[in-house]
Structure formats: structure tokens, C-alpha cells
Write an enzyme that holds these catalytic residues in place. Structure first.
Site, PDB file in Angstrom:
ATOM      1  N   GLU A 115       0.824  -1.209   0.000  1.00 53.11           N
ATOM      2  CA  GLU A 115       0.000   0.000   0.000  1.00 53.11           C
ATOM      3  C   GLU A 115       0.857   1.257   0.000  1.00 53.11           C
ATOM      4  O   GLU A 115       1.905   1.298   0.664  1.00 53.11           O
ATOM      5  CB  GLU A 115      -0.909   0.017   1.246  1.00 53.11           C
ATOM      6  CG  GLU A 115      -1.928  -1.093   1.252  1.00 53.11           C
ATOM      7  CD  GLU A 115      -2.911  -0.994   2.432  1.00 53.11           C
ATOM      8  OE1 GLU A 115      -2.900   0.029   3.163  1.00 53.11           O
ATOM      9  OE2 GLU A 115      -3.686  -1.952   2.602  1.00 53.11           O
ATOM     10  N   GLU A 182      -8.531   1.540  -4.903  1.00 56.40           N
ATOM     11  CA  GLU A 182      -9.620   1.128  -4.000  1.00 56.40           C
ATOM     12  C   GLU A 182     -10.504   2.327  -3.646  1.00 56.40           C
ATOM     13  O   GLU A 182      -9.997   3.400  -3.278  1.00 56.40           O
ATOM     14  CB  GLU A 182      -9.047   0.512  -2.710  1.00 56.40           C
ATOM     15  CG  GLU A 182     -10.164   0.086  -1.745  1.00 56.40           C
ATOM     16  CD  GLU A 182      -9.713  -0.802  -0.597  1.00 56.40           C
ATOM     17  OE1 GLU A 182      -8.537  -1.211  -0.570  1.00 56.40           O
ATOM     18  OE2 GLU A 182     -10.569  -1.080   0.277  1.00 56.40           O
TER      19      GLU A 182
HETATM   20  O1  KIV Z   1      -6.234  -7.295   1.958  1.00 58.36           O
HETATM   21  C1  KIV Z   1      -6.974  -7.161   0.994  1.00 58.36           C
HETATM   22  O2  KIV Z   1      -7.817  -7.993   0.681  1.00 58.36           O
HETATM   23  C2  KIV Z   1      -6.849  -5.934   0.236  1.00 58.36           C
HETATM   24  C3  KIV Z   1      -8.097  -5.454  -0.442  1.00 58.36           C
HETATM   25  C4  KIV Z   1      -8.964  -4.774   0.554  1.00 58.36           C
HETATM   26  C5  KIV Z   1      -7.808  -4.560  -1.551  1.00 58.36           C
HETATM   27  O3  KIV Z   1      -5.825  -5.323   0.223  1.00 58.36           O
END
Ligand code: KIV
Length: 293
Positions: A115, A182
């Protein structure tokens, strides 16, 4: 056929939508392996839906490796992406590379996701330079949501759109092959997708991205605590077909014993195929499952 970065890029250039679901354990992975789904994400969302934490922050690398190894064993034919949990990549390039390498060596993952942008784009570059394919993740980023105003739609207004555009440029310069958007309104994602050079995936980002991701537990209506607007439960759509298939076989007990197609495994397989078909037909996500501009 198991995808490679090359075959995923080919799908992108032919405008063939790419389908991607989360998974966290072996038996569900075997159901996903038996479908036309393109990719699996072992997400840190597993911390919530499989391990019962209230958010994704406590999830550890050891837990992610445990979940990802089980998924790999169940889905040998799928391109599996390991999700770097909070605390596994932020502090240094060394940590980022070592932990990404664990996903590849210990769990057999094909790529990792992380992220953020800015300094996180440097971490992404370090991982890419070590030979591991990377997907970036921007927009709503649950691991740092409290720093950015909680769980909310991102990208409304010129300032936020400019930030998203810069983040994509940074991540693409770092060498990521894909970026997940997202919780972004569809027309904003469309613009970002059209100007990108990488594969743009969306979750809650409308129908114009190159690929679509959903959480498996949302698709199956399996998580009791909450369901985001963009999540579609496909089980009601496939139950009539499941019942019709069962009705073709007089001796259900014998049918179940010989095929194991009389329960949740088969319902999961049908639901995943329904998701794949709707994405291919450009029917998912429609406006019911998209945020307003
Ligand atoms: O952990 C996950 O499933 C994710 C999604 C929310 C995009 O990163």
C-alpha cells in the site's frame, strides 16, 4: 493456464478484463483453481475475515505466510499475489525485500502487493529490483486509513485526483506491473486507467479498470460483520443452478460421495464463475456496486 506478467499484460492490451479474488486457505483455493479466474490475492483482509481481528493492522508476516502457503497448495494453476502486512515494508528497503522474498520462497507467491506511494514507491522499487513483481495499492489504503480520514471514498475533487495521478506516476517509475485502485468513483478511475502504462485493477473503483478484485468472503456472503457498497454476494444468483444440478442426480448421497459437488465447494465454484462471467460481460460492477462521482 497459470498467468505470467506477460500474459496479464497481453490481456490488458486486448482489453480483456482481468479477474482477481482474495483467498486465505486451501479448500476455497481448490474451488478457485477449478475456475477461469485469473489471479488470487492472499490479502491482509484475511486478518479480519479468517482470523477475526477487527482490522488489518495486527496481521503479521508469519500469519500471511501461513495463509499464502495454504492457498498456493490449493491453487497451483493461479497467479498468486501476497499482500505485505502493516509493518513488513515501511521502515527500510531491507525489510521490504526480505519480507517480499519470504512470500516467494516460503509461500510460492508470484508477486506481492503493498500500500501507498511516496517513500513506499521507493520500497516498491527495491522489491522490483530484487526480482519480485509488485502491485501498488492506492486510494483507500486500509493499513493507513486512520491517517487519511478513515474508510472513505477517495478521488473526489481536483486535488485528490492530482495526488492519485502523481502516485501512479511514482509507482510506475518504480517499476510496478500493476496498481490497485480502491474506493474511487468510476469516472476518476477511468481517467487514471486511460493514462496509465501499468495494469490498473479496481476494488470499488467502477467498471473501467483493466481488472476487478473482490473479497471472496463478500462474494460468498460469508463475512457477517459488514459489507461495503461495492461488494456483490453472488450466492443468490447461483443457488437455482446448484439446485437444478442436484435435481439431475437421484441419489444425492452417492452423487456427493463420488463428486463432492453437493455443497459449499460447488457453490463457491459457481459463484466465482458467475463473477468471472459478469466481469467479462462488463456487467460488474454496475452503478449499484459503484460509488457516486
Ligand atoms: O487485503 C486485501 O484484501 C486488500 C483489499 C482490501 C484490496 O488489500
Amino acid at each position: 493456464m497459470k498467468h505470467t506478467i506477460k500474459s496479464l499484460h497481453e490481456k490488458r492490451s486486448k482489453f480483456e478484463p482481468i479477474t482477481w479474488l482474495t483467498c486465505y486457505e486451501y479448500s476455497f483455493a481448490t474451488a478457485l483453481n477449478a475456475t477461469d479466474l485469473d489471479m488470487i490475492l492472499v490479502g491482509d483482509s484475511g486478518g479480519m475475515v479468517a482470523l477475526g481481528y477487527t482490522d488489518t493492522l495486527p496481521v503479521t508476516m508469519d500469519e500471511m505466510i501461513f495463509l499464502a502457503s495454504a492457498v498456493r497448495r490449493g491453487a497451483p494453476n493461479k497467479f498468486v499475489v501476497g499482500d505485505m502486512p502493516k509493518g513488513s515494508y515501511e521502515s527500510s528497503d531491507y525489510d521490504a525485500i526480505s519480507n517480499a522474498m519470504r512470500f516467494v520462497k516460503e509461500a510460492g507467491c508470484d508477486a506481492i502487493k503493498l500500500e501507498g506511494s511516496g517513500i513506499m514507491a521507493h520500497r516498491a522499487k527495491a522489491i522490483v529490483d530484487s526480482g519480485i513483481p509488485v502491485i501498488g495499492h492506492i486510494g483507500l489504503t486500509p493499513q493507513s486509513s486512520s491517517a487519511f480520514g478513515g474508510y472513505r471514498v477517495v478521488g473526489r475533487g481536483d486535488e485528490e485526483q492530482g495526488k492519485l495521478q502523481n502516485a501512479i506516476l511514482e509507482l510506475e517509475s518504480a517499476g510496478v506491473f500493476g496498481i490497485l485502485l480502491e474506493a474511487i468513483p468510476p469516472l476518476v478511475s477511468k481517467k487514471l486507467t486511460e493514462t496509465s502504462t501499468s495494469i490498473i485493477f479496481g476494488i470499488g473503483a467502477g467498471k473501467f479498470t483493466h481488472g476487478q478484485l473482490l473479497i471472496l468472503h463478500d462474494l460468498l456472503g460469508l463475512f457477517p460483520n459488514f459489507r461495503p457498497k461495492f461488494a456483490k454476494n453472488y450466492v443468490p444468483d447461483v443457488i437455482p443452478q446448484f439446485e437444478a444440478d442436484l435435481a439431475l442426480h437421484g441419489d444425492i448421497v452417492e452423487f456427493g460421495r463420488t463428486t463432492r459437488r453437493d455443497g459449499l465447494h460447488e457453490i463457491t465454484r459457481l459463484a466465482v464463475e458467475a463473477f468471472v462471467s459478469e466481469v467479462h460481460a462488463n456487467d460488474f460492477p454496475n452503478e449499484i456496486y459503484s460509488y457516486k462521482e
